[in-house]
Design a protein around this motif. Sequence first.
Motif, PDB file in Angstrom:
ATOM      1  N   GLY A 236       0.787  -1.214   0.000  1.00 33.69           N
ATOM      2  CA  GLY A 236       0.000   0.000   0.000  1.00 33.69           C
ATOM      3  C   GLY A 236       0.820   1.264   0.000  1.00 33.69           C
ATOM      4  O   GLY A 236       0.256   2.359  -0.162  1.00 33.69           O
ATOM      5  N   PHE A 237       2.122   1.167   0.182  1.00 32.11           N
ATOM      6  CA  PHE A 237       2.959   2.367   0.188  1.00 32.11           C
ATOM      7  C   PHE A 237       2.994   3.012  -1.196  1.00 32.11           C
ATOM      8  O   PHE A 237       2.929   4.230  -1.333  1.00 32.11           O
ATOM      9  CB  PHE A 237       4.372   2.009   0.647  1.00 32.11           C
ATOM     10  CG  PHE A 237       5.280   3.197   0.831  1.00 32.11           C
ATOM     11  CD1 PHE A 237       5.356   3.837   2.055  1.00 32.11           C
ATOM     12  CD2 PHE A 237       6.049   3.681  -0.221  1.00 32.11           C
ATOM     13  CE1 PHE A 237       6.187   4.938   2.229  1.00 32.11           C
ATOM     14  CE2 PHE A 237       6.882   4.771  -0.053  1.00 32.11           C
ATOM     15  CZ  PHE A 237       6.944   5.402   1.176  1.00 32.11           C
TER      16      PHE A 237
ATOM     17  N   GLY B  22      14.091  -7.020 -12.360  1.00 29.83           N
ATOM     18  CA  GLY B  22      12.962  -7.186 -11.468  1.00 29.83           C
ATOM     19  C   GLY B  22      11.897  -6.127 -11.710  1.00 29.83           C
ATOM     20  O   GLY B  22      11.689  -5.649 -12.840  1.00 29.83           O
ATOM     21  N   PHE B  23      11.220  -5.730 -10.627  1.00 34.66           N
ATOM     22  CA  PHE B  23      10.185  -4.695 -10.679  1.00 34.66           C
ATOM     23  C   PHE B  23      10.636  -3.560  -9.770  1.00 34.66           C
ATOM     24  O   PHE B  23      10.367  -3.558  -8.571  1.00 34.66           O
ATOM     25  CB  PHE B  23       8.841  -5.260 -10.208  1.00 34.66           C
ATOM     26  CG  PHE B  23       7.667  -4.350 -10.462  1.00 34.66           C
ATOM     27  CD1 PHE B  23       6.901  -4.479 -11.602  1.00 34.66           C
ATOM     28  CD2 PHE B  23       7.333  -3.359  -9.552  1.00 34.66           C
ATOM     29  CE1 PHE B  23       5.816  -3.649 -11.839  1.00 34.66           C
ATOM     30  CE2 PHE B  23       6.260  -2.527  -9.767  1.00 34.66           C
ATOM     31  CZ  PHE B  23       5.497  -2.667 -10.921  1.00 34.66           C
ATOM     32  N   PRO B  24      11.361  -2.558 -10.320  1.00 31.93           N
ATOM     33  CA  PRO B  24      11.888  -1.477  -9.482  1.00 31.93           C
ATOM     34  C   PRO B  24      10.896  -0.315  -9.373  1.00 31.93           C
ATOM     35  O   PRO B  24      10.284   0.095 -10.357  1.00 31.93           O
ATOM     36  CB  PRO B  24      13.157  -1.049 -10.228  1.00 31.93           C
ATOM     37  CG  PRO B  24      12.854  -1.368 -11.663  1.00 31.93           C
ATOM     38  CD  PRO B  24      11.892  -2.537 -11.678  1.00 31.93           C
ATOM     39  N   VAL B  25      10.771   0.231  -8.152  1.00 28.23           N
ATOM     40  CA  VAL B  25       9.922   1.393  -7.888  1.00 28.23           C
ATOM     41  C   VAL B  25      10.737   2.378  -7.062  1.00 28.23           C
ATOM     42  O   VAL B  25      11.471   1.981  -6.143  1.00 28.23           O
ATOM     43  CB  VAL B  25       8.643   1.006  -7.125  1.00 28.23           C
ATOM     44  CG1 VAL B  25       7.695   2.205  -7.030  1.00 28.23           C
ATOM     45  CG2 VAL B  25       7.933  -0.155  -7.790  1.00 28.23           C
ATOM     46  N   LYS B  26      10.610   3.672  -7.373  1.00 26.90           N
ATOM     47  CA  LYS B  26      11.298   4.679  -6.571  1.00 26.90           C
ATOM     48  C   LYS B  26      10.468   5.949  -6.515  1.00 26.90           C
ATOM     49  O   LYS B  26       9.606   6.185  -7.371  1.00 26.90           O
ATOM     50  CB  LYS B  26      12.688   4.983  -7.123  1.00 26.90           C
ATOM     51  CG  LYS B  26      12.693   5.706  -8.457  1.00 26.90           C
ATOM     52  CD  LYS B  26      14.121   6.033  -8.894  1.00 26.90           C
ATOM     53  CE  LYS B  26      14.130   6.781 -10.236  1.00 26.90           C
ATOM     54  NZ  LYS B  26      15.513   7.103 -10.669  1.00 26.90           N
TER      55      LYS B  26
ATOM     56  N   ARG C  80      -2.483  11.991  -5.051  1.00 26.16           N
ATOM     57  CA  ARG C  80      -1.528  11.324  -5.930  1.00 26.16           C
ATOM     58  C   ARG C  80      -2.269  10.825  -7.166  1.00 26.16           C
ATOM     59  O   ARG C  80      -3.417  10.383  -7.093  1.00 26.16           O
ATOM     60  CB  ARG C  80      -0.843  10.167  -5.203  1.00 26.16           C
ATOM     61  CG  ARG C  80       0.230   9.471  -6.003  1.00 26.16           C
ATOM     62  CD  ARG C  80       1.102   8.589  -5.114  1.00 26.16           C
ATOM     63  NE  ARG C  80       0.327   7.579  -4.414  1.00 26.16           N
ATOM     64  CZ  ARG C  80       0.854   6.736  -3.520  1.00 26.16           C
ATOM     65  NH1 ARG C  80       2.138   6.826  -3.201  1.00 26.16           N
ATOM     66  NH2 ARG C  80       0.101   5.834  -2.927  1.00 26.16           N
ATOM     67  N   ARG C  81      -1.588  10.884  -8.304  1.00 27.52           N
ATOM     68  CA  ARG C  81      -2.143  10.416  -9.563  1.00 27.52           C
ATOM     69  C   ARG C  81      -1.196   9.374 -10.157  1.00 27.52           C
ATOM     70  O   ARG C  81       0.025   9.538 -10.098  1.00 27.52           O
ATOM     71  CB  ARG C  81      -2.319  11.582 -10.552  1.00 27.52           C
ATOM     72  CG  ARG C  81      -3.146  12.710  -9.993  1.00 27.52           C
ATOM     73  CD  ARG C  81      -3.091  13.959 -10.848  1.00 27.52           C
ATOM     74  NE  ARG C  81      -1.739  14.431 -11.146  1.00 27.52           N
ATOM     75  CZ  ARG C  81      -0.979  15.097 -10.293  1.00 27.52           C
ATOM     76  NH1 ARG C  81      -1.413  15.336  -9.061  1.00 27.52           N
ATOM     77  NH2 ARG C  81       0.235  15.499 -10.640  1.00 27.52           N
ATOM     78  N   THR C  82      -1.770   8.336 -10.733  1.00 28.28           N
ATOM     79  CA  THR C  82      -0.974   7.278 -11.358  1.00 28.28           C
ATOM     80  C   THR C  82      -1.241   7.270 -12.850  1.00 28.28           C
ATOM     81  O   THR C  82      -2.400   7.178 -13.280  1.00 28.28           O
ATOM     82  CB  THR C  82      -1.315   5.902 -10.768  1.00 28.28           C
ATOM     83  OG1 THR C  82      -1.148   5.931  -9.349  1.00 28.28           O
ATOM     84  CG2 THR C  82      -0.417   4.827 -11.351  1.00 28.28           C
TER      85      THR C  82
ATOM     86  N   LYS D 171      14.354  10.172  -0.552  1.00 27.63           N
ATOM     87  CA  LYS D 171      14.215   9.156  -1.577  1.00 27.63           C
ATOM     88  C   LYS D 171      13.813   7.842  -0.922  1.00 27.63           C
ATOM     89  O   LYS D 171      14.325   7.480   0.132  1.00 27.63           O
ATOM     90  CB  LYS D 171      15.524   8.962  -2.353  1.00 27.63           C
ATOM     91  CG  LYS D 171      15.455   7.823  -3.389  1.00 27.63           C
ATOM     92  CD  LYS D 171      16.787   7.546  -4.047  1.00 27.63           C
ATOM     93  CE  LYS D 171      16.675   6.373  -5.022  1.00 27.63           C
ATOM     94  NZ  LYS D 171      17.970   6.045  -5.668  1.00 27.63           N
ATOM     95  N   ASN D 172      12.870   7.140  -1.544  1.00 24.90           N
ATOM     96  CA  ASN D 172      12.560   5.773  -1.148  1.00 24.90           C
ATOM     97  C   ASN D 172      12.473   4.925  -2.405  1.00 24.90           C
ATOM     98  O   ASN D 172      12.031   5.399  -3.466  1.00 24.90           O
ATOM     99  CB  ASN D 172      11.265   5.690  -0.328  1.00 24.90           C
ATOM    100  CG  ASN D 172      10.075   6.263  -1.077  1.00 24.90           C
ATOM    101  OD1 ASN D 172       9.520   5.618  -1.964  1.00 24.90           O
ATOM    102  ND2 ASN D 172       9.677   7.492  -0.723  1.00 24.90           N
TER     103      ASN D 172
END
Length: 500
Positions: free
Chosen positions: A113-114, A244-248, A316-318, A197-198
């Motif tokens: 959920g983050f 992989g599946f990277p998210v930042k 937030r918008r995706t 940054k995360n």
Amino acid sequence: MNKVRNILTLCLIWLSIAASAQDYDRVYRRNPWNASGNVTGIRQDSLSRSYAELRGEFHAGHLRQTWEAPRTWEAGAETASIRHLERMSLKGSFSFSQNEGYDMCGSMFIHPGFYPVDILEFTPGRKTLQTYAFDGGISYDLDECWRIGAGMDFRSQNLAKRKDLRHDNWRLDMRISPGLMFHRDGFAAGVNYIIGKNSETVDAEQVGTAESSYYAFLDKGLMYGVYSVWTGSGLHLDEDGTNGFPVKELENGIALQIQFGGLFAAASWINSQGTAGEKEYIWFRFPGNRLDHLLEYSWGEGGEHTARMNLQWSERRTMESILEKVTENGVTTVQNHGLNRILAENTWALSPEYEYYTDRWFLRLKSDLCWEKEVSSQMYPFVCTGSMMTWSLHADARIRSGRLDFEPEFGVCGGRISEGRRSIDEDSGVQTSPYRLEEWYRSRTDYITSPKSTVGAAVKYNFLQGMYVGTRAMWMHGFGKGNMGGKDRIGAAIFTGYNF
């Protein structure tokens, strides 16, 4: 000399008892600047406190989220300190924990959920999670009225699932915040910049061959998305050109604080820019904004009474990228034909809180109210909406008698949800509709909105030199629909530490 030594020994014992009475948590929480993010404010207090603690925990039961473990063990160690010198103050902490969860599946992310996108897998197995974290800060007096400082928070986590569909995760959270303060008499004002940054990468794999294929689900919001074999192109778990599946997510913001006597107010704004993918393979972008407000007032001798109010708003918008692989003269390139907005989120959260604190008594009352609305538009012409309101009430206390501390706590929570689905073009001719993982979505929302109560208690024994040992127990009971086939969950912990 023996008399002097005895007197000094008695003085040290008396000082250690007094120090343990004003433990680290009390000293940290009584200074509102510590919650503001502006590290220059640590010099608004003058007490130096430190602690170190070891703990072990166990949790089990069926009242849990879809991604939580039926039973889990955790062991950890942590230490923290605030120290004041003649012209500067320092604070810092370090912690390590290892968690072992059994028969886990569901979300493949460390913090489900983050991010606005999620990936689910459905084979129960063991997961190991390690967490390393530290933070540090310094505040320095330039003259009688001006201070400068800087703080840093760092957290690193790695997770491994040991059964197919197995995966490894690496997560990083980091934030740096330089600040400035002006103070005179009972007035103080500050400002600080926020940069953070995360990031997290999910690297899935299958060892050997299996009689049947492993499936996974890409959640693009409100549990609508893509369900297929885990190597399918729509999931992006096993795609050429990416690891992989990277998210930042990158964050930039500013915060302001003001204090006059026992009244304190702070506000911050943070803009975030998030992506899923890497290099030219950016599958999703999710920009957002967040506003945080804190109002706090302390009164009574030594600030015995404290009232707080936290207000948070975020949006937030995706957007999903339209990518095409083009091969010319043996060279493959990726072309981006644009973006489709597939999800919009809007959240309000309100948290009033009251504390009463003395050397022998502590009482805290807290409430949380949260309103969340999501609008999903993954497939034209369908628009799906979800509105959720959640609430919680929590009370905890500490009663100190001699060397014993008794700490009871009680909480209740619940919520409600409303959903809608419509077509903005009845004559579009589209025959298919967005796919939803309905059973898992109902399990998740039932857990969040069903009424639950939590009862817990801890007993701590304090030694003469600031050392302590204790145990804690917790019981949660659900009054609505059981999420995973049951209505109860229990937890227990043992801990030992040292206040100095």
